[in-house]
Motif scaffolding. Structure first.
Motif, PDB file in Angstrom:
ATOM      1  N   TYR A  46       1.001  -1.042   0.001  1.00 13.98           N
ATOM      2  CA  TYR A  46       0.131  -0.005   0.193  1.00 13.98           C
ATOM      3  C   TYR A  46       0.902   1.038  -0.174  1.00 13.98           C
ATOM      4  O   TYR A  46       1.837   1.096   0.774  1.00 13.98           O
ATOM      5  N   GLY A  47       0.395   2.356  -0.501  1.00 14.19           N
ATOM      6  CA  GLY A  47       1.216   3.384  -0.840  1.00 14.19           C
ATOM      7  C   GLY A  47       0.402   4.868  -0.699  1.00 14.19           C
ATOM      8  O   GLY A  47      -0.757   4.841  -0.923  1.00 14.19           O
ATOM      9  N   MET A  48       1.128   5.785  -0.589  1.00 17.01           N
ATOM     10  CA  MET A  48       0.777   7.041  -0.715  1.00 17.01           C
ATOM     11  C   MET A  48       1.561   7.855  -1.399  1.00 17.01           C
ATOM     12  O   MET A  48       2.851   8.026  -1.047  1.00 17.01           O
ATOM     13  N   ASP A  49       1.117   8.948  -2.441  1.00 16.98           N
ATOM     14  CA  ASP A  49       1.989   9.834  -3.125  1.00 16.98           C
ATOM     15  C   ASP A  49       1.772  11.042  -2.415  1.00 16.98           C
ATOM     16  O   ASP A  49       0.920  11.580  -1.795  1.00 16.98           O
ATOM     17  N   PHE A  50       3.151  11.836  -2.424  1.00 17.83           N
ATOM     18  CA  PHE A  50       3.313  13.098  -1.922  1.00 17.83           C
ATOM     19  C   PHE A  50       3.634  14.134  -2.985  1.00 17.83           C
ATOM     20  O   PHE A  50       4.977  13.977  -3.048  1.00 17.83           O
ATOM     21  N   GLU A  51       2.994  14.494  -4.012  1.00 19.56           N
ATOM     22  CA  GLU A  51       3.246  14.936  -5.197  1.00 19.56           C
ATOM     23  C   GLU A  51       4.092  16.458  -4.889  1.00 19.56           C
ATOM     24  O   GLU A  51       5.153  16.509  -5.520  1.00 19.56           O
ATOM     25  N   GLU A  52       3.977  17.256  -3.912  1.00 18.24           N
ATOM     26  CA  GLU A  52       4.691  18.440  -3.633  1.00 18.24           C
ATOM     27  C   GLU A  52       5.906  18.047  -3.387  1.00 18.24           C
ATOM     28  O   GLU A  52       6.872  18.853  -3.735  1.00 18.24           O
ATOM     29  N   GLU A  53       6.241  17.011  -2.531  1.00 12.77           N
ATOM     30  CA  GLU A  53       7.493  16.465  -2.118  1.00 12.77           C
ATOM     31  C   GLU A  53       8.316  15.848  -3.273  1.00 12.77           C
ATOM     32  O   GLU A  53       9.441  15.464  -3.094  1.00 12.77           O
ATOM     33  N   LYS A  54       7.566  15.393  -4.288  1.00 10.69           N
ATOM     34  CA  LYS A  54       7.921  14.536  -5.172  1.00 10.69           C
ATOM     35  C   LYS A  54       8.780  13.120  -4.646  1.00 10.69           C
ATOM     36  O   LYS A  54       9.787  12.561  -5.171  1.00 10.69           O
ATOM     37  N   VAL A  55       7.833  12.693  -3.696  1.00  9.62           N
ATOM     38  CA  VAL A  55       8.018  11.476  -3.263  1.00  9.62           C
ATOM     39  C   VAL A  55       6.798  10.409  -2.996  1.00  9.62           C
ATOM     40  O   VAL A  55       5.616  11.032  -3.160  1.00  9.62           O
ATOM     41  N   GLY A  97      -1.419  12.995   1.477  1.00 12.81           N
ATOM     42  CA  GLY A  97      -0.734  13.242   0.485  1.00 12.81           C
ATOM     43  C   GLY A  97      -0.132  14.942   0.603  1.00 12.81           C
ATOM     44  O   GLY A  97       0.674  15.355  -0.207  1.00 12.81           O
ATOM     45  N   SER A  98      -0.307  15.379   1.842  1.00 15.76           N
ATOM     46  CA  SER A  98       0.079  16.636   2.261  1.00 15.76           C
ATOM     47  C   SER A  98       1.751  16.602   2.734  1.00 15.76           C
ATOM     48  O   SER A  98       1.910  15.776   3.173  1.00 15.76           O
ATOM     49  N   PRO A  99       2.369  17.655   2.392  1.00 24.44           N
ATOM     50  CA  PRO A  99       3.617  17.613   3.052  1.00 24.44           C
ATOM     51  C   PRO A  99       3.788  17.767   4.720  1.00 24.44           C
ATOM     52  O   PRO A  99       4.441  16.976   5.233  1.00 24.44           O
TER      53      PRO A  99
END
Length: 103
Positions: free
Chosen positions: A26-35, A87-89
């Motif tokens: 299972y995973g979660m994207d953190f787009e602002e942090e690019k991770v 997904g937030s920083p």
């Protein structure tokens, strides 16, 4: 395991089968942090027990390992998600700063 899969989904996580290890992560994207962060049990397998330790591994978007963190259990992850937007920083930083409770 289906129950735990649904719980991860409710928190905003995605699910992915890995052919090499023959497990589901299972995973979660953190787009602002690019991770992105993936979750496994403490043996590197599919999490199946809500009460068991949960391991979070953070990777950059180009799949380079950045850091890992052991959480006490799924409830600890659920609590972090209740306190911060998925997904937030802020959630990523709270996860990185998480410390196991003293025994």
């Amino acid at each position: 395991m289906a129950g735990l899969a649904q719980e991860f989904e409710r928190l905003g996580c995605w699910e992915s089968a890995t052919e090499e290890e023959n497990i589901v992560i299972y995973g979660m994207d953190f787009e602002e942090e690019k991770v992105f962060v993936v979750f496994t049990d403490d043996a590197g397998k599919t999490p199946a027990d809500e009460a068991a330790p949960l391991v979070a591994a953070c990777y950059s978007d180009d799949d380079c390992f950045k850091w890992g963190k052991e959480l006490e259990n799924f409830a600890a992850w659920k609590q972090l998600c209740a306190e911060h937007k998925p997904g937030s920083p802020a959630l990523l930083h709270a996860l990185a700063a998480y410390e196991l409770p003293k025994k």
